[in-house]
Design an enzyme around this catalytic site. Structure first.
Site, PDB file in Angstrom:
ATOM      1  N   TYR A 181      95.774   9.876  -9.452  1.00  0.00           N
ATOM      2  CA  TYR A 181      94.891   9.139  -8.562  1.00  0.00           C
ATOM      3  C   TYR A 181      95.422   7.721  -8.380  1.00  0.00           C
ATOM      4  CZ  TYR A 181      92.365   7.863 -12.980  1.00  0.00           C
ATOM      5  OH  TYR A 181      92.014   7.439 -14.245  1.00  0.00           O
ATOM      6  N   CYS A 182      95.138   7.153  -7.226  1.00  0.00           N
ATOM      7  CA  CYS A 182      95.645   5.825  -6.839  1.00  0.00           C
ATOM      8  C   CYS A 182      97.152   5.706  -7.089  1.00  0.00           C
ATOM      9  CB  CYS A 182      94.887   4.719  -7.578  1.00  0.00           C
ATOM     10  SG  CYS A 182      95.105   3.072  -6.843  1.00  0.00           S
ATOM     11  N   PRO A 183      97.955   6.603  -6.501  1.00  0.00           N
ATOM     12  CA  PRO A 183      99.396   6.561  -6.751  1.00  0.00           C
ATOM     13  C   PRO A 183     100.053   5.334  -6.128  1.00  0.00           C
ATOM     14  CG  PRO A 183      98.903   8.119  -4.992  1.00  0.00           C
ATOM     15  CD  PRO A 183      97.583   7.654  -5.535  1.00  0.00           C
ATOM     16  N   LYS A 203     101.132   9.710 -16.140  1.00  0.00           N
ATOM     17  CA  LYS A 203     100.671   8.345 -15.851  1.00  0.00           C
ATOM     18  C   LYS A 203      99.511   7.933 -16.756  1.00  0.00           C
ATOM     19  CE  LYS A 203      98.500   5.820 -11.979  1.00  0.00           C
ATOM     20  NZ  LYS A 203      98.264   5.860 -10.519  1.00  0.00           N
ATOM     21  N   LEU A 263      93.433   3.016  -4.174  1.00  0.00           N
ATOM     22  CA  LEU A 263      92.415   4.054  -4.003  1.00  0.00           C
ATOM     23  C   LEU A 263      91.596   4.181  -5.285  1.00  0.00           C
ATOM     24  CD1 LEU A 263      94.717   6.608  -2.158  1.00  0.00           C
ATOM     25  CD2 LEU A 263      92.765   5.405  -1.142  1.00  0.00           C
TER      26      LEU A 263
END
Length: 278
Positions: free
Chosen positions: A148-150, A161, A93
């Site tokens: 975001y974008c896990p 992260k 994502l």
């Protein structure tokens, strides 16, 4: 260092450094470049390659992001923040790229032996842990909920992260790609993506579950380690690590054959983005 059994143990490492290309260097070009390198690696025409790349103020969207119900409003929001957007050809994502984010692609051949997907991810984790071994920190690879974008190969320190990993596979070639938030504010980047989703979803219902972003779970390496790191610092750490794994490291650009392939892959990327009016 996992001597002998690591994918990082290569006879030679070809290095393509595109970290100083400037604002005109589009992320579309980067993903076309990795496709090209996968293609030639898969044919056995290129040794293992490390490509280093940086893009100015770009949000790279995943395929699912291109299906957001009010995408055009989300894109307008990003533009107001001074960011352009592209849709990539690998999974995942939305992620933020800027001058404080270093991207690394490791390109390998599967011509003689298949590389398991997890082995590709594990190789990148191994490299990053080795690069930052001098710091008193534990780098974990697990999903960070609220980022975001896990994904299951999010890299974090103390639950925050700083990096995400993806893969691209073409014609017996594999590119393992990572973005490293080197400096700047990780939480500010995350807040922008949180707001992008809010605008692009609005009050609509979606079949796909987009992440509920919690900005404080993201940080840069400079923030996490308490030292001011530059992209150049981390680039030098990468080159030293590749040398430590025993290979000859040499700088390179595209051959004429590769340049022709690249033009074709770039057209494909542009066409993909034209379909969603990017």
């Amino acid at each position: 260092m996992n001597e002998g059994h690591s994918l990082l143990n290569q006879e030679s490492w070809r290095v393509i450094d595109q970290s100083t290309m400037g604002e005109s260097f589009s992320a579309l070009q980067s993903f076309a470049m990795d496709d090209t390198l996968c293609h030639v690696a898969g044919q056995g025409k290129s040794p293992a390659t490390a490509r280093i790349w940086v893009h100015h103020n770009t949000v790279v969207l995943g395929i699912q992001d291109s299906r957001l119900p009010i995408l055009e409003k989300g894109l307008a929001f990003l533009q107001e923040q001074g960011y352009r957007a592209i849709v990539r050809n690998s999974g995942g994502l939305a992620v933020v790229l800027d001058e404080g984010v270093l991207n690394i692609s490791l390109v390998f051949t599967e011509q003689s032996k298949r590389i398991d997907i997890n082995r590709g991810y594990d190789t990148m984790v191994e490299l990053i842990r080795y690069m930052f071994r001098q710091y008193d920190c534990k780098i974990e690879a697990r999903e960070i909920v609220g980022s975001y974008c896990p994904g299951s190969y999010d890299l974090s320190i103390n639950g925050r992260k700083f990096a995400g990993i993806s893969q691209r596979r073409i014609r017996n070639g594999i590119a393992v790609q990572i973005y490293l938030c080197v400096n700047g504010s990780g939480s500010e980047r995350a807040a922008m993506i949180r707001d992008f989703y809010r605008v692009a979803i609005g009050n609509e219902t979606t079949k796909f579950a987009y992440p509920e972003i919690i900005p404080d779970v993201m940080a840069s390496l400079s923030e996490l380690l308490g030292v001011q790191l530059s992209v150049n610092d981390v680039t030098l750490m990468l080159l030293k690590a590749l040398q430590d794994y025993g290979g000859t490291v040499f700088a390179s650009s595209l051959t004429e054959e590769e340049a022709n392939l690249y033009e074709n892959y770039l057209i494909r990327m542009q066409e993909r983005n034209d379909k969603v009016n990017l």
